[in-house]
Design an enzyme around this catalytic site. Structure first.
Site, PDB file in Angstrom:
ATOM      1  N   GLY A 116       0.855  -1.325   0.080  1.00  0.00           N
ATOM      2  CA  GLY A 116      -0.022  -0.083   0.046  1.00  0.00           C
ATOM      3  C   GLY A 116       0.721   1.169  -0.175  1.00  0.00           C
ATOM      4  CG  LEU A 117       3.897   2.021   2.253  1.00  0.00           C
ATOM      5  CD1 LEU A 117       5.231   1.812   3.130  1.00  0.00           C
ATOM      6  CD2 LEU A 117       2.799   3.085   2.601  1.00  0.00           C
ATOM      7  CB  SER A 120       4.193  -1.706  -8.322  1.00  0.00           C
ATOM      8  OG  SER A 120       2.801  -1.399  -8.014  1.00  0.00           O
ATOM      9  CG  ASP A 164      -0.916   3.806  -6.794  1.00  0.00           C
ATOM     10  OD1 ASP A 164      -1.997   4.572  -6.329  1.00  0.00           O
ATOM     11  OD2 ASP A 164      -0.543   2.842  -6.171  1.00  0.00           O
TER      12      ASP A 164
HETATM   13  C1  MEV Z   1      -3.448   0.957  -5.337  1.00  0.00           C
HETATM   14  O1  MEV Z   1      -2.391   1.478  -4.782  1.00  0.00           O
HETATM   15  C2  MEV Z   1      -4.489   1.860  -5.411  1.00  0.00           C
HETATM   16  C3  MEV Z   1      -5.948   1.381  -6.023  1.00  0.00           C
HETATM   17  O2  MEV Z   1      -7.003   2.499  -6.183  1.00  0.00           O
HETATM   18  C4  MEV Z   1      -5.797   0.906  -7.482  1.00  0.00           C
HETATM   19  C5  MEV Z   1      -5.514   2.069  -8.366  1.00  0.00           C
HETATM   20  O3  MEV Z   1      -5.683   3.168  -8.204  1.00  0.00           O
HETATM   21  O4  MEV Z   1      -4.788   1.697  -9.447  1.00  0.00           O
HETATM   22  C6  MEV Z   1      -6.588   0.332  -5.232  1.00  0.00           C
END
Ligand code: MEV
Length: 330
Positions: A116-117, A120, A164
Site C-alpha cells: 500500500g506504499l 510498484s 499512484d
Molecule cells: C492501489 O495502490 C490503489 C488502487 O486504487 C488501485 C489504483 O488506483 O490503480 C486500489
C-alpha cells in the site's frame, strides 16, 4: 549508467473509488525506490533486485526466462514485481523506438512490496526514467507519468488509476480524478505508518471490488460516497484541519471495509492508532494486508503501534516534495 529514484505514497483518501473516476488524494512519502540502468550490447534484460521487500532479499533474474529465484517471498508477489519491471522496460523500448534494446537493471527499494506504499509505481517510474535516459532520451514528467500509468494498467489487466504513478512522478500531494491529475498544496501532515509485515494482491482486490460493485447497488453507492468524502477532505486539507481530516480518514476506512478490502491486521492497527490518540487512521492502497496511516504529531501512535503484536514496523513518513529524481545528475 543512469540512476533514477521515485518516492512511494500513502492515500490520504480515495483508493479503489479512484478506479471508477472518483477523486483521490495520495501523498508522496520520503521512502524511495532507486533504479540503476546500464544498456547492454544484446537484447536481454538482467534484473537484480535488492530489498524489494524490507526483508532485505537479494535476487538475480534473467528477464528473458521464466525462472524465479528461490527466496522467502510469495511467488505471486515476485511475479507481480517482475511483471512491473518487464512492462516498464517495454514502455522504455517503445519511447526509444528500439524494440530490441537490452538493459541491466538494479533495483533498491525502501518500500515493502504490495503493502500500500506504492512500491510498484515507484519502481516503474524510476525504471522508465533511467532506461530512457540510458539511451540519451529525456522524457518530460507528463509523458513519464503517462507511460508509468500504461505500465500499471497492462500489468493489472486494465484495472488501474493514474493516482499512484502520477504521485510518484510529481511528488507532493496530488489530486487525481480520471484523467485530471494535479499537484495540490498540502500542509506537512504528521503521518505515522504501521505495517503488518505482509501484503495484499492489488489485481485481485481491485477485481473483487469491481465484481461487488456490479452485483450490489449499495456497493456502487459506497464508491460514490467515498468520492463525496474526498471532496470534503479537500476542504479540510486546505484548512489544515486535522480533527476533520482524522474523522474523514476513519470514515474512509469504514467505507473501504464495506468494499471488502480491509483485513483483521489492518483493522487491529487502525484501532491501535486510534486508541493511542491519533486524529484518525485508515488503510492505504489496495488493502488485504500491508500498511495503515494515522495522523499524530506526538510519539503515542508510533509507540502504540510498536507494541501491537500484528504490527511488524511503525514509523513516521515525511512528505516527499520531489517526485522522480535523477540521482546520477545530482
Ligand atoms: C492501489 O495502490 C490503489 C488502487 O486504487 C488501485 C489504483 O488506483 O490503480 C486500489
Amino acid at each position: 549508467m543512469t540512476v533514477s529514484s521515485a518516492p512511494g505514497k500513502v492515500y490520504l483518501f480515495g483508493e479503489h473509488a479512484v478506479v471508477y473516476g472518483e477523486p483521490a488524494i495520495p501523498i508522496a512519502i520520503e521512502r524511495r525506490a532507486t533504479v540503476t540502468v546500464t544498456p547492454r550490447d544484446d537484447d536481454r534484460i538482467r534484473l537484480r533486485a535488492e530489498d524489494l521487500s524490507l526483508n532485505g532479499i537479494t535476487i538475480e533474474y534473467d528477464g528473458t526466462s521464466d525462472a524465479r529465484p528461490n527466496v522467502a517471498v510469495p511467488r505471486r508477489l515476485l511475479d507481480a514485481a517482475f511483471g512491473y519491471v518487464n512492462e516498464a522496460i517495454e514502455q522504455a523500448r517503445d519511447a526509444l523506438d528500439r524494440s530490441a534494446a537490452g538493459f541491466d537493471v538494479a533495483i533498491e527499494s525502501e518500500l515493502p512490496l504490495g503493502a500500500g506504499l506504492g512500491s510498484s509505481a515507484a519502481v516503474v517510474v524510476a525504471a522508465i526514467d533511467a532506461a530512457t535516459r540510458a539511451h540519451g532520451v529525456d522524457l518530460d514528467r507528463t509523458e513519464l507519468a503517462e507511460r508509468a500509468y500504461q505500465t500499471e494498467r497492462t500489468v493489472q489487466d486494465g484495472e488501474a488509476s493514474r493516482a499512484d504513478t502520477f504521485c510518484s512522478t510529481m511528488g507532493g500531494a496530488v489530486r487525481v480524478e480520471g484523467t485530471d491529475c494535479q499537484r495540490i498544496g498540502a500542509p506537512d501532515l504528521p503521518i505515522v505508518i504501521g505495517w503488518d509485515g505482509g501484503a495484499g494482491e492489488t489485481g485481485e482486490l481491485v477485481a473483487g471490488v469491481r465484481k461487488r460493485r456490479e452485483q450490489y447497488g449499495c456497493i456502487a453507492e459506497t464508491v460514490g460516497t467515498i468520492g463525496n468524502l474526498v471532496r470534503e477532505g479537500e476542504t479540510a486539507l486546505a484548512a489544515d484541519d486535522w480533527e476533520e481530516l482524522g474523522t474523514l480518514m476513519d470514515t474512509n476506512h469504514g467505507l473501504l471495509s464495506a468494499l471488502g478490502v480491509s483485513s483483521p491486521s489492518l483493522d487491529e492497527m487502525v484501532w491501535a492508532a486510534r486508541d493511542a490518540g491519533a486524529a484518525g487512521a485508515k488503510l492505504t492502497g489496495a488493502g488485504g494486508g500491508g500498511c495503515i496511516l494515522a495522523l499524530d504529531d506526538s510519539d503515542r501512535t508510533v509507540t502504540g503501534l510498536s507494541t501491537t503484536p500484528v504490527c511488524a514496523e511503525a514509523f513516521r513518513a515525511d512528505l516527499a516534495e520531489t517526485g522522480v529524481r535523477r540521482e546520477d545528475e545530482a
